[in-house]
Design an enzyme around this catalytic site. Structure first.
Site, PDB file in Angstrom:
ATOM      1  N   ASP A  30       0.887  -1.127   0.037  1.00  0.00           N
ATOM      2  CA  ASP A  30       0.156  -0.054   0.124  1.00  0.00           C
ATOM      3  C   ASP A  30       0.831   1.270  -0.131  1.00  0.00           C
ATOM      4  OD1 ASP A  30      -3.266   0.358   0.637  1.00  0.00           O
ATOM      5  OD2 ASP A  30      -2.066   1.906   1.124  1.00  0.00           O
ATOM      6  N   THR A  86     -11.523   2.275  -7.390  1.00  0.00           N
ATOM      7  CA  THR A  86     -11.932   2.863  -8.669  1.00  0.00           C
ATOM      8  C   THR A  86     -13.178   3.745  -8.482  1.00  0.00           C
ATOM      9  OG1 THR A  86     -13.247   0.830  -9.167  1.00  0.00           O
ATOM     10  CG2 THR A  86     -10.973   1.103 -10.020  1.00  0.00           C
ATOM     11  N   GLU A 152     -14.025  -9.459  -7.931  1.00  0.00           N
ATOM     12  CA  GLU A 152     -14.175  -9.591  -6.354  1.00  0.00           C
ATOM     13  C   GLU A 152     -15.656  -9.384  -6.185  1.00  0.00           C
ATOM     14  OE1 GLU A 152     -12.402 -11.420  -4.063  1.00  0.00           O
ATOM     15  OE2 GLU A 152     -14.569 -11.482  -3.458  1.00  0.00           O
ATOM     16  N   LEU A 154     -17.098 -10.068  -2.949  1.00  0.00           N
ATOM     17  CA  LEU A 154     -17.499  -9.973  -1.544  1.00  0.00           C
ATOM     18  C   LEU A 154     -18.328  -8.932  -0.861  1.00  0.00           C
ATOM     19  CD1 LEU A 154     -15.543  -7.683   0.148  1.00  0.00           C
ATOM     20  CD2 LEU A 154     -13.637  -9.267  -0.223  1.00  0.00           C
ATOM     21  N   GLU A 156     -19.186  -6.107   2.169  1.00  0.00           N
ATOM     22  CA  GLU A 156     -18.870  -5.830   3.607  1.00  0.00           C
ATOM     23  C   GLU A 156     -19.416  -6.426   4.748  1.00  0.00           C
ATOM     24  OE1 GLU A 156     -18.543  -1.527   3.758  1.00  0.00           O
ATOM     25  OE2 GLU A 156     -17.724  -1.499   1.883  1.00  0.00           O
ATOM     26  N   GLY A 254     -36.762  -1.288   1.685  1.00  0.00           N
ATOM     27  CA  GLY A 254     -36.208  -0.657   2.644  1.00  0.00           C
ATOM     28  C   GLY A 254     -35.740   0.775   2.260  1.00  0.00           C
ATOM     29  N   GLY A 258     -27.126   1.257  -0.466  1.00  0.00           N
ATOM     30  CA  GLY A 258     -26.320   2.429  -0.345  1.00  0.00           C
ATOM     31  C   GLY A 258     -24.956   1.818  -0.472  1.00  0.00           C
ATOM     32  N   CYS A 261     -20.638   0.126  -3.206  1.00  0.00           N
ATOM     33  CA  CYS A 261     -20.541  -0.527  -4.624  1.00  0.00           C
ATOM     34  C   CYS A 261     -21.604  -0.408  -5.491  1.00  0.00           C
ATOM     35  CB  CYS A 261     -20.501  -2.063  -4.311  1.00  0.00           C
ATOM     36  SG  CYS A 261     -18.903  -2.428  -3.648  1.00  0.00           S
TER      37      CYS A 261
HETATM   38  C1  UDX Z   1     -22.314  -5.583  -2.740  1.00  0.00           C
HETATM   39  C2  UDX Z   1     -22.290  -6.790  -3.443  1.00  0.00           C
HETATM   40  O1  UDX Z   1     -23.337  -7.684  -2.667  1.00  0.00           O
HETATM   41  C3  UDX Z   1     -21.112  -7.712  -3.493  1.00  0.00           C
HETATM   42  O2  UDX Z   1     -21.181  -8.758  -4.171  1.00  0.00           O
HETATM   43  C4  UDX Z   1     -19.912  -6.714  -4.073  1.00  0.00           C
HETATM   44  O3  UDX Z   1     -18.699  -7.149  -4.178  1.00  0.00           O
HETATM   45  C5  UDX Z   1     -19.956  -5.168  -3.506  1.00  0.00           C
HETATM   46  O4  UDX Z   1     -21.416  -4.817  -3.441  1.00  0.00           O
HETATM   47  P1  UDX Z   1     -21.995  -4.385  -0.326  1.00  0.00           P
HETATM   48  O5  UDX Z   1     -21.916  -3.236  -0.661  1.00  0.00           O
HETATM   49  O6  UDX Z   1     -20.985  -4.875   1.031  1.00  0.00           O
HETATM   50  O7  UDX Z   1     -21.639  -5.703  -1.242  1.00  0.00           O
HETATM   51  O8  UDX Z   1     -23.486  -4.719   0.483  1.00  0.00           O
HETATM   52  P2  UDX Z   1     -24.651  -5.575   0.250  1.00  0.00           P
HETATM   53  O9  UDX Z   1     -24.916  -6.570   1.465  1.00  0.00           O
HETATM   54  O10 UDX Z   1     -24.799  -6.189  -1.235  1.00  0.00           O
HETATM   55  O11 UDX Z   1     -25.795  -4.510   0.218  1.00  0.00           O
HETATM   56  C6  UDX Z   1     -25.898  -3.227  -0.523  1.00  0.00           C
HETATM   57  C7  UDX Z   1     -26.938  -2.433  -0.165  1.00  0.00           C
HETATM   58  O12 UDX Z   1     -28.171  -2.812  -0.639  1.00  0.00           O
HETATM   59  C8  UDX Z   1     -26.997  -2.036   1.298  1.00  0.00           C
HETATM   60  O13 UDX Z   1     -27.331  -0.545   1.239  1.00  0.00           O
HETATM   61  C9  UDX Z   1     -28.144  -2.677   1.794  1.00  0.00           C
HETATM   62  O14 UDX Z   1     -28.962  -2.236   2.879  1.00  0.00           O
HETATM   63  C10 UDX Z   1     -29.235  -2.696   0.669  1.00  0.00           C
HETATM   64  N1  UDX Z   1     -30.026  -3.936   0.188  1.00  0.00           N
HETATM   65  C11 UDX Z   1     -29.461  -5.247   0.320  1.00  0.00           C
HETATM   66  C12 UDX Z   1     -31.341  -3.804   0.386  1.00  0.00           C
HETATM   67  O15 UDX Z   1     -32.045  -2.615   0.560  1.00  0.00           O
HETATM   68  N2  UDX Z   1     -32.265  -4.679   0.229  1.00  0.00           N
HETATM   69  C13 UDX Z   1     -31.831  -6.094   0.178  1.00  0.00           C
HETATM   70  O16 UDX Z   1     -32.454  -6.862  -0.052  1.00  0.00           O
HETATM   71  C14 UDX Z   1     -30.321  -6.211   0.223  1.00  0.00           C
END
Ligand code: UDX
Length: 437
Positions: A30, A86, A152, A154, A156, A254, A258, A261
Site C-alpha cells: 500500500d 476505482t 471480487e 465479497l 462488507e 427498505g 447504499g 458498490c
Molecule cells: C455488494 C455486493 O453484494 C457484493 O457482491 C459486491 O462485491 C459489492 O457490493 P456490499 O456493498 O458490501 O456488497 O453490500 P450488500 O450486502 O450487497 O448491500 C448493499 C446495499 O443494498 C445496502 O445498502 C443494503 O442495505 C441494500 N439492500 C440489500 C437492500 O436494501 N435490500 C436487500 O434486500 C439487500
C-alpha cells in the site's frame, strides 16, 4: 504460492488475509505509509468480522506481510493482484487514475525473464484489461506477463466468509499459462471456477451488481404499490422469492441500496453502456426508484408529525448496512441530513458507525450521538430505524416506549414485527406495510 496484493483497502486486505489463511505467502502493498505502519503494528484499519484474527494468525505464521514497495511485492510474487480504488467521477464514469498508476508501477518493477500474472481485482469498466496490458507493454516492452480479470464479489460485513466460500470464481483470460496459475491460486477454496475472456469477466461484475440493485429497486417499487393497495411487501417478497428462479435474497424493501458498490456500479454501468452507444435506460429507472424511497419515507414522517422543525427524532443506525463500520454512501446518513435540513433535532446511535460519521464530517455537529439506543430514544417524538442491526431487535422495546415522548416508530428496514409493535403500544410504520392502527 507467492502472491502480491497492491492496495490494502477492504478488498485488498481481506483478499490477502484469506489467501494467506489457505497457505499462500502473501505480501500486501500500500502506498499509504500510515496504513502500512498500522498494519505492521498489528492494528487493522477497518472493521470486518473475523479479519483481525485472520491477519494476526497469518502474520504470526509468516504467511502475510506488509510493505509500501511495489518493487518488493512484484519481485517476491508469481501473481500480482491489483485491488486499488476505482472511484466514480462526477459524471458517473469510473476514475481509472489509480489503476493506470499501478500499471505503470508494475511495469517498471517487472524484470526481463520473470513471468508474472497481473490480476485485476478492482471493479473496472469492460476493456480495462486490454488497457492495463498495453500500458505495461508501452513502458516495458520486454516484460513477460499476462493480464487476468478476476472480479471480487465479497460483501462488507461478511467479506471473510464470502471470500473463503465463494459461490463462484471468475477468471478472465485467454492465456492457458495464466489460467493454470489462477487455478492453482484458487484450488484451496474448492469453489467453481468460471474461465472467460477478459472482457466478459469485467462485464460480469457490473452486470451482477446492477442486477442485484435492480432486484432491490424492483421490490421497493412493489412496496409503493403495496402501500397504495393494502398489501404487505414482506409477504409478497416471500411469495415471489419461493420461486427458485427468483429467490428471496435481495428482495428486502427498505430505504434503498447504499454503500460503496451498488450506487457506484449502477452509475458506472450506465456510463459504460452510453459510451459504447447502447444506452441502458432500465438502470436509470433503478436509480430513480432508489432515490425516491427516501422521499417516500420522509413523507410518512411528515404525514404523522406534520412539520419536522424542532421535532426530537431518534435515529437508530448510521452505517449503510449492519455489521460494518462503513458510513459512506449510507442512506441512514442521507436521512439524518435531510431531517436536520428540515429543522429536526436528531439524536443518533449506531453500534459501529458513529466514530467514522464524525471523523469524515458526514453529519452536522448539531446531531447528538447517544451511548445506547435507549438513550437516543429518550424524549424522542419519533424513532426512525435506518439500519437493521441485530442490537436493535434485542432492545427492551417496552422500556423504549416508556422513554419516548410520543411512541411513533418509522422502520426504514422492516426490522420489527408490526403486530408486536402495536401490542407494545407503538404507532408503527414500515415500508410497504400497512400502518398498524
Ligand atoms: C455488494 C455486493 O453484494 C457484493 O457482491 C459486491 O462485491 C459489492 O457490493 P456490499 O456493498 O458490501 O456488497 O453490500 P450488500 O450486502 O450487497 O448491500 C448493499 C446495499 O443494498 C445496502 O445498502 C443494503 O442495505 C441494500 N439492500 C440489500 C437492500 O436494501 N435490500 C436487500 O434486500 C439487500
Amino acid at each position: 504460492m507467492d502472491l502480491c496484493i497492491i492496495g490494502s483497502g477492504y478488498v485488498g486486505l481481506v483478499t490477502g488475509a484469506c489467501f494467506a489463511e489457505v497457505g499462500h505467502h502473501v505480501i500486501c502493498v500500500d502506498n499509504d505509509q500510515r496504513k502500512v505502519d498500522m498494519l505492521l503494528a498489528g492494528k487493522i484499519p477497518i472493521y470486518e468480522p473475523g479479519l483481525d484474527e485472520l491477519v494476526h494468525r497469518n502474520v504470526g505464521a509468516k504467511r502475510l506481510r506488509f510493505t509500501t514497495s511495489t518493487q518488493e511485492g512484484v519481485d517476491a510474487s508469481q501473481v500480482v493482484f491489483i485491488a486499488v480504488p476505482t472511484p466514480p467521477q462526477p459524471d458517473g464514469s469510473v476514475d481509472m487514475t489509480f489503476i493506470e498508476k499501478v500499471a505503470r508501477e508494475i511495469s517498471s518493477a517487472l524484470k526481463p525473464g520473470q513471468y508474472r500474472v497481473i490480476v485485476d481485482k478492482s471493479t473496472v469498466p469492460v476493456n480495462t484489461g486490454e488497457r492495463v496490458a498495453a500500458t505495461i507493454r508501452r513502458y516495458n516492452p520486454a516484460a513477460e506477463f499476462d493480464v487476468v480479470s478476476n472480479p471480487e464479489f465479497l460483501r462488507e460485513g461478511c467479506a471473510v466468509p464470502d471470500l473463503m466460500k465463494p459461490d463462484r470464481i471468475v477468471v478472465g483470460t485467454s492465456s492457458a499459462r495464466a489460467t493454470d496459475v489462477m487455478q492453482r491460486v484458487y484450488a484451496p477454496f474448492k469453489a467453481p471456477v468460471l474461465v472467460t475472456d477478459v472482457n466478459s469477466a469485467e462485464l460480469i461484475k457490473h452486470a451482477a451488481n446492477s442486477f442485484l440493485s435492480l432486484k432491490i429497486s424492483y421490490i421497493n417499487a412493489v412496496s409503493a404499490i403495496c402501500e397504495a393497495s393494502g398489501a404487505d411487501v414482506e409477504l409478497v417478497a416471500d411469495g415471489i422469492g419461493m420461486d427458485r428462479r427468483i429467490g428471496r435474497q435481495f428482495l428486502n424493501a427498505g430505504l434503498g441500496y447504499g454503500g460503496s458498490c451498488f450506487p457506484k456500479d449502477v452509475k458506472a454501468f450506465i456510463a459504460i453502456a452510453d459510451e459504447l452507444g447502447v444506452p441502458f435506460t432500465l438502470l436509470k429507472e433503478v436509480e430513480r426508484i432508489n432515490a425516491t424511497q427516501l422521499d417516500r419515507f420522509l413523507k410518512k414522517l411528515r404525514d404523522s408529525l406534520w412539520v419536522l422543525r424542532e421535532k426530537k427524532i431518534a435515529v437508530w443506525g448510521l452505517t449503510f448496512k449492519p455489521d460494518t463500520d462503513d458510513v459512506r454512501n449510507s442512506l441512514a446518513i442521507d436521512l439524518v441530513n435531510r431531517l436536520v435540513a428540515e429543522g429536526a433535532h436528531v439524536t443518533a446511535y449506531d453500534p459501529k458507525g458513529m466514530e467514522k460519521a464524525i471523523e469524515w464530517k458526514l453529519i452536522p455537529s448539531s446531531v447528538k450521538l447517544a451511548k445506547t439506543p435507549l438513550e437516543a430514544a429518550t424524549g424522542a417524538e419519533a424513532l426512525v430505524l435506518a439500519t437493521e442491526w441485530k442490537e436493535f431487535v434485542n432492545q427492551d422495546l417496552a422500556a423504549v416506549k416508556v422513554a419516548m415522548h410520543t411512541p411513533l416508530v418509522f422502520d426504514g428496514r422492516n426490522l420489527f414485527d408490526p403486530a408486536t409493535m402495536k401490542q407494545l403500544g407503538f404507532q408503527y410504520y414500515g415500508i410497504g406495510r400497512q400502518a398498524a392502527k
